[in-house]
Motif scaffolding. Structure first.
Motif, mmCIF file in Angstrom:
data_model
loop_
_atom_site.group_PDB
_atom_site.id
_atom_site.type_symbol
_atom_site.label_atom_id
_atom_site.label_comp_id
_atom_site.label_asym_id
_atom_site.label_seq_id
_atom_site.Cartn_x
_atom_site.Cartn_y
_atom_site.Cartn_z
ATOM 1 N N VAL A 181 1.024 -1.431 0.138
ATOM 2 C CA VAL A 181 0.046 -0.159 0.045
ATOM 3 C C VAL A 181 0.939 1.218 -0.020
ATOM 4 N N LEU A 182 1.940 1.101 0.737
ATOM 5 C CA LEU A 182 2.873 2.277 0.693
ATOM 6 C C LEU A 182 3.468 2.591 -0.677
ATOM 7 N N MET A 183 3.941 1.717 -1.458
ATOM 8 C CA MET A 183 4.536 1.760 -2.701
ATOM 9 C C MET A 183 3.505 2.500 -3.455
ATOM 10 N N LEU A 184 2.338 1.838 -3.511
ATOM 11 C CA LEU A 184 1.093 2.527 -4.582
ATOM 12 C C LEU A 184 0.805 3.935 -4.080
ATOM 13 N N ALA A 185 0.968 4.126 -2.652
ATOM 14 C CA ALA A 185 0.759 5.732 -2.392
ATOM 15 C C ALA A 185 1.831 6.701 -2.888
ATOM 16 N N VAL A 186 2.903 6.178 -2.764
ATOM 17 C CA VAL A 186 4.031 6.827 -3.246
ATOM 18 C C VAL A 186 4.403 7.021 -4.584
ATOM 19 N N HIS A 187 3.731 6.000 -5.215
ATOM 20 C CA HIS A 187 3.906 6.201 -6.913
ATOM 21 C C HIS A 187 2.654 6.131 -7.420
ATOM 22 N N ARG A 188 2.144 7.104 -7.092
ATOM 23 C CA ARG A 188 0.726 7.524 -7.526
ATOM 24 C C ARG A 188 0.331 7.138 -9.061
ATOM 25 N N GLN A 189 1.285 7.405 -10.100
ATOM 26 C CA GLN A 189 1.109 7.333 -11.503
ATOM 27 C C GLN A 189 0.778 5.735 -11.621
ATOM 28 N N GLY A 190 1.220 4.993 -10.885
ATOM 29 C CA GLY A 190 1.019 3.275 -11.164
ATOM 30 C C GLY A 190 2.441 2.788 -11.171
ATOM 31 N N LEU A 191 2.618 1.310 -11.105
ATOM 32 C CA LEU A 191 3.495 0.635 -11.138
ATOM 33 C C LEU A 191 3.277 -0.488 -12.049
ATOM 34 N N SER A 192 4.167 -0.975 -12.849
ATOM 35 C CA SER A 192 3.975 -2.385 -13.339
ATOM 36 C C SER A 192 4.412 -3.407 -12.442
ATOM 37 N N ALA A 193 3.931 -4.757 -12.727
ATOM 38 C CA ALA A 193 4.049 -5.835 -11.940
ATOM 39 C C ALA A 193 5.641 -6.032 -11.446
ATOM 40 N N GLU A 194 6.510 -5.605 -12.682
ATOM 41 C CA GLU A 194 7.861 -6.143 -12.363
ATOM 42 C C GLU A 194 8.354 -4.911 -11.501
ATOM 43 N N ARG A 195 8.030 -3.783 -11.622
ATOM 44 C CA ARG A 195 8.488 -2.648 -10.913
ATOM 45 C C ARG A 195 8.087 -2.639 -9.411
ATOM 46 N N PRO A 206 -1.482 -0.536 -15.041
ATOM 47 C CA PRO A 206 -0.595 -0.768 -14.132
ATOM 48 C C PRO A 206 -1.469 -0.869 -12.591
ATOM 49 N N TYR A 207 -0.532 -1.667 -11.673
ATOM 50 C CA TYR A 207 -1.016 -1.394 -10.119
ATOM 51 C C TYR A 207 -1.049 0.075 -9.757
ATOM 52 N N ARG A 208 -2.437 0.502 -9.353
ATOM 53 C CA ARG A 208 -2.507 1.840 -9.049
ATOM 54 C C ARG A 208 -3.947 2.113 -8.030
ATOM 55 N N PHE A 209 -3.887 2.969 -7.280
ATOM 56 C CA PHE A 209 -4.963 3.215 -6.537
ATOM 57 C C PHE A 209 -6.006 4.328 -7.204
ATOM 58 N N ALA A 210 -7.036 4.252 -7.575
ATOM 59 C CA ALA A 210 -7.938 5.139 -8.345
ATOM 60 C C ALA A 210 -8.350 6.136 -7.475
ATOM 61 N N ALA A 211 -8.453 6.081 -6.199
ATOM 62 C CA ALA A 211 -8.382 7.042 -5.315
ATOM 63 C C ALA A 211 -7.324 7.350 -4.550
ATOM 64 N N GLY A 212 -6.990 8.641 -3.948
ATOM 65 C CA GLY A 212 -5.787 8.950 -3.501
ATOM 66 C C GLY A 212 -5.793 8.437 -2.214
ATOM 67 N N VAL A 213 -4.479 8.033 -1.643
ATOM 68 C CA VAL A 213 -4.189 7.650 -0.431
ATOM 69 C C VAL A 213 -2.930 8.593 0.154
ATOM 70 N N GLU A 214 -3.227 9.240 1.161
ATOM 71 C CA GLU A 214 -2.173 9.991 1.637
ATOM 72 C C GLU A 214 -1.468 9.366 2.779
#
Length: 442
Positions: free
Chosen positions: A278-292, A331-339
């Motif tokens: 959850v932290l990585m998805l909150a930090v990288h809000r643009q989204g991440l590939s499975a590999e990254r 990519p893996y990402r949150f549709a809603a923002g997470v602070e």
């Protein structure tokens, strides 16, 4: 145009600073009938009593009611958004950077929405939490011009020692409420804070005139929009704040996920691996590939099978506690923002609120995690805090930072504190001893 605050004017409060300080100490000691309280203006004395009744701390920092994203959204639809340039033009005509004061615009609840003005003063007042998003109502910080002006619904001046909160007593301020020009409902407050020049009779006239000019401008704009059928009516109502999600990771290995909105709040504890994801998805809000994402969490970009299995478990967990946060894929990402509470610390540093940022820094990000992405973010937050404090914070804030685990062995920080302390300060001996121990490696 020269700034109206550029030349100091003599201020003559009704009582001397020393008398007011003594009365304040008697009040905090519970001596409400002490005769020294008669030396304090009635307006201030009654505000002090309200502050006591509400259990306001005499040295507490104001709560930060609005984080960066909530503040930006709220400001966009606030009734005063269209008059901010007018406020700057009237109260900071000579330019903000050398005005010697700061100007704040808050809402009817006392939350500061815009703060502008002299950079040096903003840095100093930021240490006491006078920043955008902070709550400066009487209920939050006690007697102050913006909070007391809202409480009494009239313009107010507070001189130095008249503030209830000791952290605010080096400053003086003038504030005036702003009303809806038709309903007369309170919609905000205008405040000027600085040295003695910020609380003169001339200052009160200027701040009052600015508040009336704002109300007139709002009325003109409203009448103009009604007279033009093709014009889209300007929105003056506020949007209901969307649900806000905050991940608390500072000083915690099992993160807390807080989801607030619609008058309710849920708090759930996440396991170590889910906290990292959850932290990585909150930090990288643009989204991440499975590999990254696999590389950031497992240290191996080829660990995608393991990652996908864990993401299935995370989705099931979030479906139960926060359905809106179930992450998207590719990519893996949150549709809603997470602070995160770590991002809030960074935001406070950007706003110059060093003391508040340090108070919010509960420790390193997920301190026991060895995930490469977490370690990188952990170092980013710690270094940002260190560099901001060493560049601009007061010596009191630096000394408080030096007492944390994050800075206990920072010899350069200790030397900076030593250089900033007065020659006769009793704190110097302890610093010298700490520096010598670090230099000797013991």
């Amino acid at each position: 145009m020269p700034s109206p605050w550029s030349q100091r004017r003599d201020v003559s409060p009704e009582n001397s600073r020393l008398l007011i300080e003594r009365a304040h100490e008697e009040l905090l000691a519970g001596n409400l009938a002490d005769e020294r309280l008669a030396d304090v203006r009635a307006l201030v004395r009654e505000s002090w009593r309200r502050s006591l009744e509400r259990l306001v701390g005499a040295e507490s920092l104001p709560p930060l009611d609005l984080d960066a994203s909530s503040l930006a959204e709220y400001r966009r639809t606030h009734p005063l958004v269209g008059v901010i340039d007018m406020v700057r033009g009237l109260l900071l005509p000579g330019g903000a950077d050398e005005s010697g004061v700061i100007v704040a615009v808050g809402d009817e609840a006392g939350r500061l929405l815009w703060v502008d003005g002299d950079r040096r003063v903003r840095t100093l007042t930021g240490d006491m939490g006078f920043v955008e998003g902070a709550n400066w109502s009487e209920r939050a910080v006690g007697t102050s011009a913006p909070g007391t002006a809202i409480e009494l619904d009239r313009s107010v001046q507070i001189h130095g020692a008249e503030h209830f909160n000791r952290l605010v007593q080096p400053w003086s301020c003038t504030a005036a409420p702003v009303h809806d020009p038709e309903t007369r409902r309170l919609i905000g407050v205008i405040d000027v804070t600085g040295g003695a020049e910020a609380a003169t009779p001339q200052a009160q006239l200027l701040v009052d005139a600015t508040a009336r000019a704002i109300e007139s401008e709002l009325l003109v704009a409203r009448l103009r929009s009604r007279a033009t059928p093709s014009a889209r009516p300007r929105r003056t109502t506020r949007r209901v704040e969307p649900k806000r999600s905050t991940l608390r990771v500072l000083g915690r290995d099992r993160a807390l996920l807080e989801v607030a909105g619609d008058g309710a709040e849920t708090v759930s504890e996440l396991g170590a691996r889910h906290a990292e994801l959850v932290l990585m998805l909150a930090v990288h809000r643009q989204g991440l590939s499975a590999e990254r994402l696999a590389e950031l969490v497992y240290g191996d970009p080829e660990a995608t099978v393991t990652l996908r299995a864990e993401m299935v478990r995370l989705r099931k967990a979030l479906e139960r506690i926060a359905p809106a946060l179930v992450p998207e894929s590719r990519p893996y990402r949150f549709a809603a923002g997470v602070e995160t509470d770590a991002h809030q610390v960074l935001s406070l540093l950007d706003r110059g609120a060093h003391r508040v940022a340090l108070a919010a820094y509960k420790g390193d990000v997920l301190p026991d995690s060895v995930a490469p992405g977490v370690e990188e973010f952990r170092d980013t937050v710690r270094m940002a805090l260190r560099e901001a404090l060493m560049a601009e914070a007061s010596v009191d804030v630096l000394l408080a930072f030096a007492d944390t685990d994050a800075a206990a062995d920072d010899a350069d920080l200790l030397r900076l504190c030593l250089s900033m302390l007065p020659a006769r300060s009793p704190k110097r001996a302890g610093l010298v001893a700490r520096i010598e121990r670090l230099d000797s490696g013991s």
